[in-house]
Design a protein around this motif. Structure first.
Motif, PDB file in Angstrom:
ATOM      1  N   TRP A  78      -9.204  -4.220   3.653  1.00  0.00           N
ATOM      2  CA  TRP A  78      -8.748  -5.200   4.835  1.00  0.00           C
ATOM      3  C   TRP A  78     -10.344  -5.345   5.932  1.00  0.00           C
ATOM      4  CZ3 TRP A  78      -6.166  -2.012   9.481  1.00  0.00           C
ATOM      5  CH2 TRP A  78      -5.535  -2.856  10.702  1.00  0.00           C
ATOM      6  N   TRP A 133      -4.546  -8.799   8.169  1.00  0.00           N
ATOM      7  CA  TRP A 133      -3.618  -7.364   7.777  1.00  0.00           C
ATOM      8  C   TRP A 133      -2.643  -8.376   6.446  1.00  0.00           C
ATOM      9  CZ3 TRP A 133      -2.716  -2.651   8.430  1.00  0.00           C
ATOM     10  CH2 TRP A 133      -1.453  -2.554   8.455  1.00  0.00           C
ATOM     11  N   LEU A 185      -0.176 -13.060  14.747  1.00  0.00           N
ATOM     12  CA  LEU A 185      -0.680 -11.385  14.295  1.00  0.00           C
ATOM     13  C   LEU A 185      -1.691 -10.804  13.564  1.00  0.00           C
ATOM     14  CD1 LEU A 185       3.022 -10.803  12.354  1.00  0.00           C
ATOM     15  CD2 LEU A 185       2.728  -9.714  14.805  1.00  0.00           C
ATOM     16  N   GLU A 186      -2.647 -11.766  13.141  1.00  0.00           N
ATOM     17  CA  GLU A 186      -3.359 -11.581  13.272  1.00  0.00           C
ATOM     18  C   GLU A 186      -4.749 -11.174  13.774  1.00  0.00           C
ATOM     19  OE1 GLU A 186      -4.489 -10.210  10.074  1.00  0.00           O
ATOM     20  OE2 GLU A 186      -3.313 -11.191   8.607  1.00  0.00           O
ATOM     21  N   LEU A 214      -1.640  -2.987  14.461  1.00  0.00           N
ATOM     22  CA  LEU A 214      -1.146  -2.605  12.769  1.00  0.00           C
ATOM     23  C   LEU A 214      -1.171  -1.899  12.495  1.00  0.00           C
ATOM     24  CD1 LEU A 214      -3.839  -6.200  12.477  1.00  0.00           C
ATOM     25  CD2 LEU A 214      -1.312  -6.435  13.107  1.00  0.00           C
ATOM     26  N   ASN A 234      -6.110  -3.734  15.225  1.00  0.00           N
ATOM     27  CA  ASN A 234      -6.488  -2.527  14.287  1.00  0.00           C
ATOM     28  C   ASN A 234      -5.703  -1.768  14.569  1.00  0.00           C
ATOM     29  OD1 ASN A 234      -7.657  -4.571  12.708  1.00  0.00           O
ATOM     30  ND2 ASN A 234     -10.403  -3.439  12.746  1.00  0.00           N
TER      31      ASN A 234
END
Lengths: 249, 249
Positions: A210, A165, B184-185, B192, B189
């Motif tokens: 992504w 991201w 955060l990764e 995010l 999805n």
């Protein structure tokens, strides 16, 4: 009208790497920022192009580092377009210390693509007709296809990675500098610890997005140089080809 | 003498994420930079401590985002120490827009460790005796051991990663913000893409170094919150524990 962009940046702690020198990705991010600001003055920013159904793509970038700035130093990034052709526009960058020492310089080549067709189109007239600043010495135009683009190599290091991201930008694709971060991480430990990057030459071939899976490969070319390749795993297409040059610190 | 640090930062394109909002790691990097500058004014910078054989370690950090700044906006980071105790020093941060809107605020707790023994020591006198600015409202002190530190969880996502060259700082260990990038990764999805981080609460437990292998785990706690844990693979030690809170955009 012609515009020369000049921005000053004071280097923050997190813009330096473990060696205490400014990190190359941090510098490239600043150069990209200055290029964007200069493009806005010319009316050729990302939004100006998007309105006409087209977008910028960086095709070539070659950075030469002469001297690394360090924490707390203030640098000037100077950038401007140098020439517009039917299919390409060229942009130079110079990085200067407060006493005007030339710290780094870079040449770059950009093309325009159709957002709908995802393929290259001739420079639209509103870009073609812009006036680059006159009377300045330009860096030599970069070859569209440098020798290392077609040099096959057997990777000595391969890393598989999934695009995160934080690597994508507001255009929803991987930002140009993220690729450089990835390829630096495939350089061997001894080089990272005892040498410094003195030149990086990049060919951008395809965009990636992504969650795409990519393979990041590198190989020792000579005692001073590495070859790099980033491949889009699913399509097998080359995303980026590069050569980096290192000197003993 | 008391010092309040105020820095202004104009947000650059690469400091925003795919949503167009300023990225939380970029903001945290600026906060860290301002804290370092403030520490220099107090004579308690990294080098001041190193001369005496000690170093700073961030133990707790809690950030609340009220409103996200965007590209081109200028923000002010204001930070100062609020209180010094035998083992801990507390520091507050406030992030303000140009019109003084409070965009974000953070509390933090720091300790001092012996470089030789790699273990916590009481605050040396030269730190213990400093004067925090008077007459300011402080954020509540963060609990040393928040509930989520001891909440066991079954990770719904685990990522193994090796600490790269660009994640370490001049002190040769992983910079505090890199951990936040990693966690955060591991967020799903949909979160995010459709939500924004409104709070992150961090407990730093052990440092990690270049080439260390780490496991980055996360689990859904409630519809609004995630729990996170980063484990040093070889030693099995917790490097970081965290809770993040998200709201629909």
């Amino acid at each position: 009208m012609a515009f020369i962009q000049t921005d000053t940046f004071t280097i923050r702690g997190y813009e330096c790497d473990a060696s205490g020198r400014m990190s190359v990705p941090a510098l490239m991010n600043m150069m990209q920022e200055s290029a964007n600001r200069n493009a806005l003055d010319y009316g050729i920013g990302i939004a100006d192009l998007a309105k006409r159904g087209v977008g910028w793509m960086l095709m070539r970038f070659q950075l030469r580092m002469h001297q690394y700035p360090r924490y707390g130093e203030t640098i000037r990034v100077v950038t401007y377009p140098t020439e517009v052709e039917k299919y390409f526009i060229y942009r130079d960058f110079r990085i200067l210390a407060e006493d005007d020492t030339l710290l780094a310089e870079a040449g770059s080549t950009w093309l325009v693509f159709s957002i709908e067709k995802r393929s290259m189109v001739p420079m639209p007239d509103f870009i073609r007709s812009l006036n680059p600043p006159a009377g300045l010495t330009h860096l030599p135009k970069l070859p569209h296809k440098p020798d290392f683009q077609s040099t096959p190599f057997t990777p000595t290091k391969t890393k598989e990675s999934v695009v995160g991201w934080l690597s994508i930008d507001q255009n929803q694709h991987v930002n140009n500098v993220a690729y450089v971060e990835w390829l630096l991480e495939t350089v061997d430990n001894e080089t990272l610890e005892t040498k410094k990057l003195t030149e990086i030459d990049l060919v951008y071939r395809t965009e990636s997005h992504w969650q795409d899976s990519v393979q990041i490969q590198s190989a020792v070319e000579t005692p001073q140089t590495f070859l790099h390749r980033i491949i889009h795993t699913e399509s097998g297409k080359d995303v980026l080809l590069a050569r980096s040059r290192w000197v003993t610190d």
